[in-house]
Design a protein around this motif. Sequence first.
Motif, PDB file in Angstrom:
ATOM      1  N   ALA A   1      34.281  17.199 -29.989  1.00 29.89           N
ATOM      2  CA  ALA A   1      35.645  17.683 -29.902  1.00 29.89           C
ATOM      3  C   ALA A   1      36.541  16.995 -30.912  1.00 29.89           C
ATOM      4  N   ARG A   2      37.333  17.785 -31.591  1.00 30.75           N
ATOM      5  CA  ARG A   2      38.302  17.192 -32.508  1.00 30.75           C
ATOM      6  C   ARG A   2      39.531  16.772 -31.723  1.00 30.75           C
ATOM      7  N   ARG A   3      39.870  17.528 -30.717  1.00 26.07           N
ATOM      8  CA  ARG A   3      41.069  17.242 -29.929  1.00 26.07           C
ATOM      9  C   ARG A   3      40.685  17.188 -28.464  1.00 26.07           C
ATOM     10  N   MET A   4      41.202  16.231 -27.791  1.00 26.23           N
ATOM     11  CA  MET A   4      40.839  16.076 -26.400  1.00 26.23           C
ATOM     12  C   MET A   4      42.078  16.213 -25.527  1.00 26.23           C
ATOM     13  N   ALA A   5      41.931  16.938 -24.447  1.00 30.55           N
ATOM     14  CA  ALA A   5      43.055  17.030 -23.517  1.00 30.55           C
ATOM     15  C   ALA A   5      43.201  15.715 -22.766  1.00 30.55           C
ATOM     16  N   CYS A   6      42.114  15.177 -22.306  1.00 28.16           N
ATOM     17  CA  CYS A   6      42.190  13.894 -21.613  1.00 28.16           C
ATOM     18  C   CYS A   6      40.775  13.309 -21.585  1.00 28.16           C
ATOM     19  N   ILE A   7      40.603  12.184 -22.240  1.00 25.23           N
ATOM     20  CA  ILE A   7      39.252  11.667 -22.402  1.00 25.23           C
ATOM     21  C   ILE A   7      39.097  10.330 -21.697  1.00 25.23           C
ATOM     22  N   VAL A   8      39.969  10.067 -20.761  1.00 31.03           N
ATOM     23  CA  VAL A   8      40.201   8.681 -20.400  1.00 31.03           C
ATOM     24  C   VAL A   8      39.763   8.331 -18.977  1.00 31.03           C
ATOM     25  N   LEU A   9      38.633   8.902 -18.571  1.00 35.12           N
ATOM     26  CA  LEU A   9      38.138   8.540 -17.242  1.00 35.12           C
ATOM     27  C   LEU A   9      37.894   7.032 -17.168  1.00 35.12           C
ATOM     28  N   LEU A  10      37.568   6.420 -18.292  1.00 35.40           N
ATOM     29  CA  LEU A  10      37.232   4.999 -18.264  1.00 35.40           C
ATOM     30  C   LEU A  10      38.441   4.110 -18.548  1.00 35.40           C
ATOM     31  N   ASP A  11      39.609   4.716 -18.720  1.00 38.40           N
ATOM     32  CA  ASP A  11      40.828   3.905 -18.836  1.00 38.40           C
ATOM     33  C   ASP A  11      41.418   3.733 -17.436  1.00 38.40           C
ATOM     34  N   ASN A  12      42.008   2.583 -17.214  1.00 36.39           N
ATOM     35  CA  ASN A  12      42.791   2.382 -15.994  1.00 36.39           C
ATOM     36  C   ASN A  12      44.207   2.044 -16.431  1.00 36.39           C
ATOM     37  N   LYS A  13      45.189   2.577 -15.700  1.00 40.73           N
ATOM     38  CA  LYS A  13      46.562   2.257 -16.116  1.00 40.73           C
ATOM     39  C   LYS A  13      47.429   1.958 -14.905  1.00 40.73           C
ATOM     40  N   CYS A  14      48.624   1.399 -15.196  1.00 42.92           N
ATOM     41  CA  CYS A  14      49.496   0.959 -14.110  1.00 42.92           C
ATOM     42  C   CYS A  14      50.091   2.168 -13.395  1.00 42.92           C
ATOM     43  N   PHE A  15      49.951   2.232 -12.079  1.00 42.76           N
ATOM     44  CA  PHE A  15      50.504   3.360 -11.319  1.00 42.76           C
ATOM     45  C   PHE A  15      52.029   3.329 -11.359  1.00 42.76           C
ATOM     46  N   ASN A  16      52.603   2.129 -11.526  1.00 46.18           N
ATOM     47  CA  ASN A  16      54.075   2.022 -11.585  1.00 46.18           C
ATOM     48  C   ASN A  16      54.615   2.217 -12.995  1.00 46.18           C
ATOM     49  N   GLU A  17      53.742   2.664 -13.895  1.00 45.78           N
ATOM     50  CA  GLU A  17      54.144   3.066 -15.245  1.00 45.78           C
ATOM     51  C   GLU A  17      54.835   1.969 -16.047  1.00 45.78           C
TER      52      GLU A  17
END
Length: 292
Positions: A113-129
């Motif tokens: 894929a050249r462009r990904m809608a969302c590739i980040v299953l292995l990313d974790n991020k802050c729920f409080n943004e």
Amino acid sequence: MPPRTSVAEFRELVNSSTRILALCGAGLSAASGLPTFRGAGGLWRNHESTSLATPEAFEADPALVWLFYAWRRHMALRARPNRGHYALAELAKKKDGFLCLTQNVDGESRFAARRMACIVLLDNKCFNECGYVDHNNLDDPVCPALAPAAEDYPPDKTLPLLDPNVPVPPINVEDLPHCPNCKTGLLRPGVVWFGEALDEAMLREVDVWVVRGKIDLMLVVGTAAAVYPAAGYTRQAKRRGAAVAVVNPDPSAAEGLSSRDFFFQGDAAEILPQLFEGVIGKMDQNGQIIES
Ligand code: OAD
């Protein structure tokens, strides 16, 4: 008139096509053993998978949503690309004007894929943004409390976590991953959930590509095409002249196709290598090109 099903006619079209847009979904990774969100395989315990993919679901029961994603993550880490992924990757090598969009978060389609809608299953991020992102975290399980989601079971046995008759293991919220940056709350999976915005720059780039000129072929592979904006690309491609080719085992996926379109019913991992053979050559069972 029903859509065409002739592989020979489709191969001619791919050969002569310059600008090809593909929209791929969870069905592309089904042959890699990853469950889809809707249809058969769309239930997790007795929850609709889609009902767990929202910020509200996480707020209401973070342990349950984390277990669901920790399990999907475990499956994705074990999965290997299938012949459908390899076929798309080969097509991308041969056709400069090929843009492959995927809605999948498993990472298997990444190289095609050249462009990904969302590739980040292995990313974790802050729920409080607070902005904290832990990129490409390969820990499996994500944390000790989520170990029940990362167990390997023989294929003839059901993982206790997947059996709705076995209660969900009790998990204290304190034992879920917390944000080390703002220290105000939980980390969450980095996927784009329902009700959340996709990356604007990525969407703009896709729009620029789409309006650049005539589109010869629109491939719709393994997606129920139910979620916007991805679902709108087929309509846009048609307006720019594209014939649509749908690859899906579900006959209802052919609805709305006309006699100039194509429908190939079945598994994308089997069908895509055949469809692209005229351009990419013959592929063996391991996804290697043996004759070009
Ligand atoms: P879905 O799970 O909605 O649809 C999967 C599609 O793949 C269905 O149309 C199946 O018939 C088809 N399919 C199943 N096995 C296949 C195979 N072997 N070969 C080809 N097709 C097959 O998945 P998506 O359309 O990708 O969002 O879903 C889009 C978004 O909705 C996902 O990104 C996810 C989901 O809920 C979020 O989590 C926010």
